[in-house]
Design a protein around this motif. Structure first.
Motif, mmCIF file in Angstrom:
data_model
loop_
_atom_site.group_PDB
_atom_site.id
_atom_site.type_symbol
_atom_site.label_atom_id
_atom_site.label_comp_id
_atom_site.label_asym_id
_atom_site.label_seq_id
_atom_site.Cartn_x
_atom_site.Cartn_y
_atom_site.Cartn_z
ATOM 1 N N TYR A 37 0.859 -1.173 0.000
ATOM 2 C CA TYR A 37 0.000 0.000 0.000
ATOM 3 C C TYR A 37 0.896 1.223 0.000
ATOM 4 C CZ TYR A 37 -4.049 -2.888 1.319
ATOM 5 O OH TYR A 37 -5.068 -3.803 1.339
ATOM 6 N N ARG A 38 0.302 2.367 -0.317
ATOM 7 C CA ARG A 38 1.062 3.607 -0.225
ATOM 8 C C ARG A 38 0.156 4.725 0.258
ATOM 9 N NH1 ARG A 38 2.129 4.756 -6.706
ATOM 10 N NH2 ARG A 38 -0.017 5.358 -7.257
ATOM 11 N N GLN A 39 0.801 5.721 0.855
ATOM 12 C CA GLN A 39 0.067 6.876 1.340
ATOM 13 C C GLN A 39 0.873 8.126 1.054
ATOM 14 O OE1 GLN A 39 -1.098 6.729 5.485
ATOM 15 N NE2 GLN A 39 -2.730 8.199 5.125
ATOM 16 N N ARG A 45 -4.509 6.044 2.491
ATOM 17 C CA ARG A 45 -3.694 4.903 2.094
ATOM 18 C C ARG A 45 -4.431 4.126 1.019
ATOM 19 N NH1 ARG A 45 -0.859 1.283 6.694
ATOM 20 N NH2 ARG A 45 -0.341 3.434 7.307
ATOM 21 N N TYR A 94 3.924 0.890 2.300
ATOM 22 C CA TYR A 94 3.782 -0.010 3.425
ATOM 23 C C TYR A 94 3.572 -1.440 2.937
ATOM 24 C CZ TYR A 94 2.901 4.231 6.147
ATOM 25 O OH TYR A 94 2.999 5.461 6.745
#
Length: 119
Positions: A37-39, A45, A94
């Protein structure tokens, strides 16, 4: 319990490549899925890529054809190969692991690794 440790983030120019690694503290073979995942700042996210225990993969539309998720069960490690990076890929990435039981879903998260795409 599973501890996840990401590595491989950094600063890269647009069009460049990076490979993220996620090392698990125990065997990942029995986990139902692992993913990334990314934020980005000011954003929620979002799922980037996921691989099920049967090695089925799924990607966010924004990264299809550029990112590849893979796993090495012998090393208890999941990778995210990122190519043709764009400034909009800048985010904290993440690692996620999912364990499903008949009663509940358990999510495990790493601490995150920063990816910055900029000239």
């Amino acid at each position: 319990q599973v501890q996840l440790v990401e590595s491989g983030g950094g600063l890269v120019q647009p069009g460049g490549s990076l490979r993220l690694s996620c090392a698990a503290s125990r065997s990942i073979f029995s986990l139902n899925a692992m993913g990334w995942y990314r934020q980005a700042p000011g954003k929620e996210r979002e799922l980037v890529a996921v691989m099920s225990s049967g090695s089925r993969t799924d990607y966010a539309d924004s990264v299809k054809g550029r990112f590849t998720i893979s796993r090495d069960n012998a090393r208890n490690t999941v990778y995210l190969q990122m190519k043709s990076l764009k400034p909009e890929d800048t985010a904290v990435y993440y690692c996620n692991a999912v364990s499903l039981t008949t009663e509940r879903r358990i999510d495990y998260w790493g601490q995150g690794t920063q990816v910055t795409v900029s000239s």
